[in-house]
Write a protein that holds these residues in place. Sequence first.
Motif, mmCIF file in Angstrom:
data_model
loop_
_atom_site.group_PDB
_atom_site.id
_atom_site.type_symbol
_atom_site.label_atom_id
_atom_site.label_comp_id
_atom_site.label_asym_id
_atom_site.label_seq_id
_atom_site.Cartn_x
_atom_site.Cartn_y
_atom_site.Cartn_z
ATOM 1 N N THR A 39 0.736 -1.193 -0.054
ATOM 2 C CA THR A 39 0.067 0.065 0.221
ATOM 3 C C THR A 39 0.867 1.231 0.145
ATOM 4 O OG1 THR A 39 -0.072 0.012 2.376
ATOM 5 C CG2 THR A 39 -1.745 -1.169 1.273
ATOM 6 N N ASP A 40 2.058 1.162 0.492
ATOM 7 C CA ASP A 40 3.114 2.321 0.649
ATOM 8 C C ASP A 40 4.575 1.781 0.449
ATOM 9 O OD1 ASP A 40 1.160 4.562 1.803
ATOM 10 O OD2 ASP A 40 0.768 2.920 2.582
ATOM 11 N N LEU A 98 8.325 -1.297 3.204
ATOM 12 C CA LEU A 98 7.062 -1.594 2.463
ATOM 13 C C LEU A 98 6.053 -2.054 3.217
ATOM 14 C CD1 LEU A 98 8.928 -4.094 -0.210
ATOM 15 C CD2 LEU A 98 8.203 -1.603 -0.470
ATOM 16 N N PHE A 99 4.895 -1.388 3.066
ATOM 17 C CA PHE A 99 3.976 -1.456 4.034
ATOM 18 C C PHE A 99 2.966 -2.515 3.301
ATOM 19 C CE2 PHE A 99 4.963 2.322 5.291
ATOM 20 C CZ PHE A 99 4.551 2.748 6.504
ATOM 21 N N ALA A 100 2.784 -3.787 3.971
ATOM 22 C CA ALA A 100 2.235 -5.055 3.040
ATOM 23 C C ALA A 100 0.963 -5.335 3.853
ATOM 24 C CB ALA A 100 3.231 -6.237 3.095
ATOM 25 N N LYS A 149 -0.822 0.982 10.360
ATOM 26 C CA LYS A 149 0.087 1.972 9.333
ATOM 27 C C LYS A 149 -0.086 3.321 9.637
ATOM 28 C CE LYS A 149 -1.488 3.649 4.955
ATOM 29 N NZ LYS A 149 -1.942 3.670 3.638
ATOM 30 N N GLU A 150 -1.131 3.612 10.463
ATOM 31 C CA GLU A 150 -1.116 5.230 10.739
ATOM 32 C C GLU A 150 -0.040 5.308 12.040
ATOM 33 O OE1 GLU A 150 -1.822 9.121 11.277
ATOM 34 O OE2 GLU A 150 -2.654 7.859 9.486
#
Length: 195
Positions: free
Chosen positions: A96-97, A136-138, A186-187
């Motif tokens: 996502t990021d 990497l945000f998975a 994530k935040e």
Amino acid sequence: MHTITQPTSPLSLKEWAVAVKALGEGHQIITIRKGGLYEETREFRLENNKFYLYPTYEHQKPEMVKSEYHGLLQETLAGWSPEKQTVEIAYFAEVTDDIELMDEEKLRALAPFHIWTDNFADVRLHWKKTKPLHILFARVYRLDRPVEIAIEEAYKGCKSWHHLLAAIPGQSFAPVLSDEEYAQKKEAILQILGR
């Protein structure tokens, strides 16, 4: 809100089996990359934002994993041997990021959000100093029917990516974390990274 589908490409990201397990059980949502030793460009590139997770066992070092996750590491080693001819593909991920990071302090501050020791993170940061780390945000999904595939010669060596030579059948799958759980984690990490 987009609808998630199983990857149609056979692309997979190689990651320590303990990290695949941590991602697959929701212990972490990030992975830290700088590139394998044999990448064509010698640096990490996100080849696709959706891929299977390929667990690798041979380079796992217990001293690079926090002691509270040594049980997870042992679970991955149960039933594994260097002679094993197959590997199980149980998860796929959607990035996502992808955030580049050169800042040691911020990297240290991410410690509660992953299984690796500070030493592991430092080694990754300081290897090829001029290149940034990729955080990497998975968002990870578990396949209902994990697939055993043969370990091909092409999968060996220090590469981040490879294309699976065996097809992964289309099937149902489920997110490891709910939308809310993923968004919260994530935040918290984005706040540390100042995003």
